[in-house]
Design a protein around this motif. Structure first.
Motif, PDB file in Angstrom:
ATOM      1  N   LYS A 130       7.343 -56.143 -26.020  1.00  0.00           N
ATOM      2  CA  LYS A 130       7.867 -57.463 -25.655  1.00  0.00           C
ATOM      3  C   LYS A 130       8.362 -57.476 -24.203  1.00  0.00           C
ATOM      4  CE  LYS A 130      11.388 -60.857 -26.811  1.00  0.00           C
ATOM      5  NZ  LYS A 130      12.581 -61.097 -27.600  1.00  0.00           N
ATOM      6  N   GLY A 131       7.786 -58.384 -23.421  1.00  0.00           N
ATOM      7  CA  GLY A 131       8.206 -58.559 -22.043  1.00  0.00           C
ATOM      8  C   GLY A 131       7.634 -57.562 -21.056  1.00  0.00           C
ATOM      9  N   LEU A 132       6.910 -56.568 -21.531  1.00  0.00           N
ATOM     10  CA  LEU A 132       6.342 -55.541 -20.655  1.00  0.00           C
ATOM     11  C   LEU A 132       4.888 -55.258 -21.042  1.00  0.00           C
ATOM     12  CD1 LEU A 132       9.338 -53.012 -20.612  1.00  0.00           C
ATOM     13  CD2 LEU A 132       8.685 -54.602 -18.791  1.00  0.00           C
ATOM     14  N   PRO A 133       4.000 -56.206 -20.806  1.00  0.00           N
ATOM     15  CA  PRO A 133       2.611 -56.018 -21.247  1.00  0.00           C
ATOM     16  C   PRO A 133       1.919 -54.792 -20.650  1.00  0.00           C
ATOM     17  CG  PRO A 133       2.808 -57.940 -19.813  1.00  0.00           C
ATOM     18  CD  PRO A 133       4.201 -57.472 -20.118  1.00  0.00           C
ATOM     19  N   LYS A 134       2.404 -54.294 -19.524  1.00  0.00           N
ATOM     20  CA  LYS A 134       1.766 -53.097 -18.950  1.00  0.00           C
ATOM     21  C   LYS A 134       1.975 -51.858 -19.822  1.00  0.00           C
ATOM     22  CE  LYS A 134       5.529 -51.946 -15.756  1.00  0.00           C
ATOM     23  NZ  LYS A 134       5.846 -51.794 -14.331  1.00  0.00           N
ATOM     24  N   PHE A 135       2.921 -51.939 -20.780  1.00  0.00           N
ATOM     25  CA  PHE A 135       3.177 -50.825 -21.680  1.00  0.00           C
ATOM     26  C   PHE A 135       2.586 -51.033 -23.070  1.00  0.00           C
ATOM     27  CE2 PHE A 135       6.802 -50.452 -18.663  1.00  0.00           C
ATOM     28  CZ  PHE A 135       6.375 -49.292 -18.053  1.00  0.00           C
ATOM     29  N   ASP A 136       1.825 -52.114 -23.261  1.00  0.00           N
ATOM     30  CA  ASP A 136       1.164 -52.327 -24.547  1.00  0.00           C
ATOM     31  C   ASP A 136       0.254 -51.131 -24.839  1.00  0.00           C
ATOM     32  OD1 ASP A 136       2.421 -54.784 -24.500  1.00  0.00           O
ATOM     33  OD2 ASP A 136       0.582 -55.957 -24.246  1.00  0.00           O
ATOM     34  N   GLN A 137       0.126 -50.805 -26.107  1.00  0.00           N
ATOM     35  CA  GLN A 137      -0.639 -49.633 -26.519  1.00  0.00           C
ATOM     36  C   GLN A 137      -1.794 -50.013 -27.436  1.00  0.00           C
ATOM     37  OE1 GLN A 137       0.074 -46.369 -25.465  1.00  0.00           O
ATOM     38  NE2 GLN A 137       1.457 -47.484 -24.096  1.00  0.00           N
ATOM     39  N   THR A 138      -2.904 -49.304 -27.282  1.00  0.00           N
ATOM     40  CA  THR A 138      -4.063 -49.478 -28.138  1.00  0.00           C
ATOM     41  C   THR A 138      -4.470 -48.115 -28.677  1.00  0.00           C
ATOM     42  OG1 THR A 138      -4.820 -51.337 -26.788  1.00  0.00           O
ATOM     43  CG2 THR A 138      -6.442 -50.330 -28.254  1.00  0.00           C
ATOM     44  N   GLN A 139      -4.480 -47.983 -29.984  1.00  0.00           N
ATOM     45  CA  GLN A 139      -4.913 -46.744 -30.648  1.00  0.00           C
ATOM     46  C   GLN A 139      -4.110 -45.521 -30.189  1.00  0.00           C
ATOM     47  OE1 GLN A 139      -7.378 -46.710 -33.215  1.00  0.00           O
ATOM     48  NE2 GLN A 139      -6.811 -48.858 -33.069  1.00  0.00           N
ATOM     49  N   GLN A 140      -2.818 -45.685 -30.034  1.00  0.00           N
ATOM     50  CA  GLN A 140      -1.941 -44.580 -29.632  1.00  0.00           C
ATOM     51  C   GLN A 140      -1.937 -43.516 -30.735  1.00  0.00           C
ATOM     52  OE1 GLN A 140       2.389 -45.211 -29.769  1.00  0.00           O
ATOM     53  NE2 GLN A 140       2.306 -44.870 -27.554  1.00  0.00           N
ATOM     54  N   PRO A 141      -2.172 -42.244 -30.388  1.00  0.00           N
ATOM     55  CA  PRO A 141      -2.249 -41.202 -31.422  1.00  0.00           C
ATOM     56  C   PRO A 141      -0.885 -40.730 -31.923  1.00  0.00           C
ATOM     57  CG  PRO A 141      -2.737 -40.277 -29.273  1.00  0.00           C
ATOM     58  CD  PRO A 141      -2.541 -41.755 -29.065  1.00  0.00           C
ATOM     59  N   TRP A 142      -0.803 -40.546 -33.238  1.00  0.00           N
ATOM     60  CA  TRP A 142       0.354 -39.994 -33.931  1.00  0.00           C
ATOM     61  C   TRP A 142      -0.168 -38.950 -34.902  1.00  0.00           C
ATOM     62  CZ3 TRP A 142       5.624 -41.577 -33.700  1.00  0.00           C
ATOM     63  CH2 TRP A 142       5.878 -42.576 -32.748  1.00  0.00           C
ATOM     64  N   THR A 143       0.661 -37.983 -35.235  1.00  0.00           N
ATOM     65  CA  THR A 143       0.259 -36.937 -36.164  1.00  0.00           C
ATOM     66  C   THR A 143       1.353 -36.720 -37.212  1.00  0.00           C
ATOM     67  OG1 THR A 143      -0.621 -34.689 -36.320  1.00  0.00           O
ATOM     68  CG2 THR A 143       1.152 -35.031 -34.742  1.00  0.00           C
ATOM     69  N   TRP A 144       0.944 -36.294 -38.381  1.00  0.00           N
ATOM     70  CA  TRP A 144       1.863 -36.035 -39.489  1.00  0.00           C
ATOM     71  C   TRP A 144       2.260 -34.568 -39.424  1.00  0.00           C
ATOM     72  CZ3 TRP A 144       4.444 -39.045 -42.744  1.00  0.00           C
ATOM     73  CH2 TRP A 144       4.962 -38.510 -43.915  1.00  0.00           C
ATOM     74  N   GLN A 145       3.526 -34.283 -39.128  1.00  0.00           N
ATOM     75  CA  GLN A 145       4.017 -32.905 -39.023  1.00  0.00           C
ATOM     76  C   GLN A 145       5.353 -32.783 -39.738  1.00  0.00           C
ATOM     77  OE1 GLN A 145       4.313 -32.079 -34.816  1.00  0.00           O
ATOM     78  NE2 GLN A 145       2.150 -31.582 -34.651  1.00  0.00           N
ATOM     79  N   GLY A 146       5.477 -31.785 -40.558  1.00  0.00           N
ATOM     80  CA  GLY A 146       6.746 -31.517 -41.220  1.00  0.00           C
ATOM     81  C   GLY A 146       7.252 -32.675 -42.069  1.00  0.00           C
ATOM     82  N   GLY A 147       6.341 -33.440 -42.636  1.00  0.00           N
ATOM     83  CA  GLY A 147       6.736 -34.549 -43.494  1.00  0.00           C
ATOM     84  C   GLY A 147       7.150 -35.808 -42.761  1.00  0.00           C
ATOM     85  N   ALA A 148       6.793 -35.926 -41.469  1.00  0.00           N
ATOM     86  CA  ALA A 148       7.155 -37.113 -40.687  1.00  0.00           C
ATOM     87  C   ALA A 148       6.075 -37.403 -39.646  1.00  0.00           C
ATOM     88  CB  ALA A 148       8.496 -36.898 -39.992  1.00  0.00           C
ATOM     89  N   TRP A 149       5.991 -38.654 -39.234  1.00  0.00           N
ATOM     90  CA  TRP A 149       5.072 -39.038 -38.178  1.00  0.00           C
ATOM     91  C   TRP A 149       5.654 -38.631 -36.832  1.00  0.00           C
ATOM     92  CZ3 TRP A 149       0.280 -39.919 -38.959  1.00  0.00           C
ATOM     93  CH2 TRP A 149      -0.148 -40.483 -40.160  1.00  0.00           C
ATOM     94  N   LYS A 150       4.810 -38.068 -35.966  1.00  0.00           N
ATOM     95  CA  LYS A 150       5.213 -37.625 -34.633  1.00  0.00           C
ATOM     96  C   LYS A 150       4.264 -38.198 -33.583  1.00  0.00           C
ATOM     97  CE  LYS A 150       8.502 -34.915 -36.096  1.00  0.00           C
ATOM     98  NZ  LYS A 150       9.896 -35.046 -35.693  1.00  0.00           N
ATOM     99  N   TYR A 151       4.838 -38.655 -32.498  1.00  0.00           N
ATOM    100  CA  TYR A 151       4.100 -39.198 -31.345  1.00  0.00           C
ATOM    101  C   TYR A 151       3.262 -38.084 -30.724  1.00  0.00           C
ATOM    102  CZ  TYR A 151       3.532 -41.089 -26.621  1.00  0.00           C
ATOM    103  OH  TYR A 151       3.032 -41.521 -25.429  1.00  0.00           O
TER     104      TYR A 151
END
Length: 154
Positions: A130-151
């Motif tokens: 919101k308010g910062l379109p230059k930081f919008d993300q498309t298909q940003q990768p995340w991984t499942w580690q130790g029972g939680a989602w990680k950037y």
């Protein structure tokens, strides 16, 4: 000149690390409520790869990370990084980058239009900042580690 270099460095780091939030340790980064699927009867935390229905949880985590990032809560945001990203990002430098982002942009930039897909232990998240379109993300990768989602976009 120094201010310009600082802003440029902060923007570059923000683009490289923009994502979502958490706390100070792996345990703190785990969801506060157990991860469940629509078909499950018992609310038990998951330590194996998440089901495709867990995209909603990934969307929540990515939104939280974004909130923490723009609020300048570096230690908490750092906890959301994958092991691979933590190996590349010094905690002190990362916290300074997040603090600078909060100073430069302010905290009122939540993720909106958040959409995630999950395949095995990998997830992809697209959202607008919101308010910062230059930081919008498309298909940003995340991984499942130790029972939680990680950037994992490092």
């Amino acid at each position: 000149m120094r201010t310009r270099a600082t802003v440029t460095l902060a923007t570059t780091c923000l683009l490289a690390l923009a994502g979502c939030s958490s706390s100070s340790s792996d345990d703190d980064a785990k969801p506060s409520t157990p991860v469940t699927t629509a078909s499950s009867q018992a609310a038990e935390p998951t330590t194996t790869a998440p089901a495709a229905g867990d995209a909603v949880e990934l969307e929540r985590v990515a939104s939280t990370y974004t909130d923490l990032y723009f609020a300048g809560v570096g230690k908490s945001a750092y906890a959301f990084l994958s092991k691979r990203c933590r190996a590349k990002a010094d905690p002190t430098m990362y916290a300074a980058t997040v603090k600078q982002a909060a100073k430069d942009y302010g905290p009122d930039h939540p993720a909106t239009d958040v959409h995630a897909t999950v395949s095995g232990d990998m997830g992809r998240v697209s959202y607008k900042v919101k308010g910062l379109p230059k930081f919008d993300q498309t298909q940003q990768p995340w991984t499942w580690q130790g029972g939680a989602w990680k950037y994992d976009a490092c």
